[in-house]
Write a protein that holds these residues in place. Structure first.
Motif, PDB file in Angstrom:
ATOM      1  N   UNK A 104       0.775  -1.263   0.105  1.00 48.07           N
ATOM      2  CA  UNK A 104      -0.090  -0.062   0.011  1.00 48.07           C
ATOM      3  C   UNK A 104       0.631   1.185   0.024  1.00 48.07           C
ATOM      4  N   UNK A 105       0.247   2.369  -0.534  1.00 49.06           N
ATOM      5  CA  UNK A 105       1.177   3.600  -0.566  1.00 49.06           C
ATOM      6  C   UNK A 105       1.785   4.038   0.582  1.00 49.06           C
ATOM      7  N   UNK A 106       1.074   3.603   2.077  1.00 51.30           N
ATOM      8  CA  UNK A 106       1.774   4.102   3.280  1.00 51.30           C
ATOM      9  C   UNK A 106       3.011   3.123   3.661  1.00 51.30           C
ATOM     10  N   UNK A 107       3.162   2.233   2.873  1.00 51.26           N
ATOM     11  CA  UNK A 107       4.321   1.283   3.063  1.00 51.26           C
ATOM     12  C   UNK A 107       5.416   1.422   2.037  1.00 51.26           C
ATOM     13  N   UNK A 108       5.354   2.563   1.025  1.00 56.47           N
ATOM     14  CA  UNK A 108       6.393   2.815   0.138  1.00 56.47           C
ATOM     15  C   UNK A 108       7.085   3.781   0.410  1.00 56.47           C
ATOM     16  N   UNK A 109       8.403   4.174   0.080  1.00 56.19           N
ATOM     17  CA  UNK A 109       8.971   5.435   0.102  1.00 56.19           C
ATOM     18  C   UNK A 109       8.332   6.347  -0.740  1.00 56.19           C
ATOM     19  N   UNK A 110       8.883   7.675  -0.614  1.00 53.69           N
ATOM     20  CA  UNK A 110       8.417   8.739  -1.639  1.00 53.69           C
ATOM     21  C   UNK A 110       8.566   8.455  -3.034  1.00 53.69           C
ATOM     22  N   UNK A 111      10.063   7.881  -3.092  1.00 52.99           N
ATOM     23  CA  UNK A 111      10.376   7.595  -4.753  1.00 52.99           C
ATOM     24  C   UNK A 111       9.605   6.504  -5.178  1.00 52.99           C
ATOM     25  N   UNK A 112       9.294   5.390  -4.285  1.00 48.39           N
ATOM     26  CA  UNK A 112       8.386   4.498  -4.941  1.00 48.39           C
ATOM     27  C   UNK A 112       6.979   4.866  -5.157  1.00 48.39           C
ATOM     28  N   UNK A 113       6.439   5.690  -4.286  1.00 49.01           N
ATOM     29  CA  UNK A 113       5.213   6.302  -4.755  1.00 49.01           C
ATOM     30  C   UNK A 113       5.122   6.999  -5.863  1.00 49.01           C
ATOM     31  N   UNK A 114       6.268   7.726  -6.206  1.00 54.53           N
ATOM     32  CA  UNK A 114       6.417   8.478  -7.266  1.00 54.53           C
ATOM     33  C   UNK A 114       6.380   7.416  -8.464  1.00 54.53           C
TER      34      UNK A 114
END
Length: 188
Positions: free
Chosen positions: A80-90
């Motif tokens: 889920x997005x909350x478990x991803x780094x900012x770069x991964x979310x991007x």
């Protein structure tokens, strides 16, 4: 706009009703937001599948997984997005924008939150998409990135267009003081 028109695929978008505008956006336009705009209740895979499913296309899961692999996230499909780094979310946001192979892609600082190696990989993906017929409209404060990627520069300062020229002309002969300052790294 106060005057003129906005046309996408030869259609004046203000002459269309809201349903037809939404359909046109879904069929022809991709967006990469600086703030990602991922849906927190959906996994990375589900976020990327969403535009394909909304369009009623078959094979959404496979296409989304393949696109996530292209941006280096094959190992994070179920996160889920909350478990991803900012770069991964991007990168998930980029995969979601790319997956439908839009004819027009708006990208607001698409590599701003990425490490340099990841940023260059995303630049290459953007350029490949552009090479396949997608018009790319990108904002960036990164002069080096603009030099590597742009064919045309529309320089905006204080909300006003101060230059609109080919990239070669812009970089060789910036006409406005604001553009010269930008190129010298004084305004970013």
């Amino acid at each position: 706009p106060g005057s003129g028109s906005v046309r996408i695929a030869s259609q004046d978008i203000f002459a269309l009703d809201e349903d037809r505008r939404a359909q046109l956006r879904g069929e022809k336009v991709g967006f990469v937001f600086q703030s990602f705009q991922l849906l927190p209740a959906l996994t990375a895979l589900e976020n990327v599948m969403l535009p394909l499913e909304l369009a009623g296309l078959r094979g959404a899961r496979e296409q989304a997984a393949a696109m996530l692999a292209r941006v280096g996230l094959a190992h994070r499909l179920g996160h889920y997005p909350r478990h991803l780094s900012g770069g991964e979310q991007q990168r998930v946001a980029l995969a979601r924008a790319f997956v439908g192979e839009p004819k027009l892609l708006f990208a607001d600082e698409p590599t701003a939150n990425l490490a340099p190696v990841s940023a260059r990989a995303i630049e290459q993906l953007l350029l490949r998409l552009h090479g396949n017929g997608t018009t790319l409209v990108m904002t960036t404060h990164n002069v080096a990135q603009a030099r590597r990627m742009a064919t045309r520069i529309v320089f905006v300062d204080g909300g006003r267009v101060v230059e609109d020229r080919s990239a070669d002309e812009f970089f060789d002969r910036p006409e406005s003081a604001a553009a010269r300052a930008y190129l010298e790294g004084e305004t970013l």
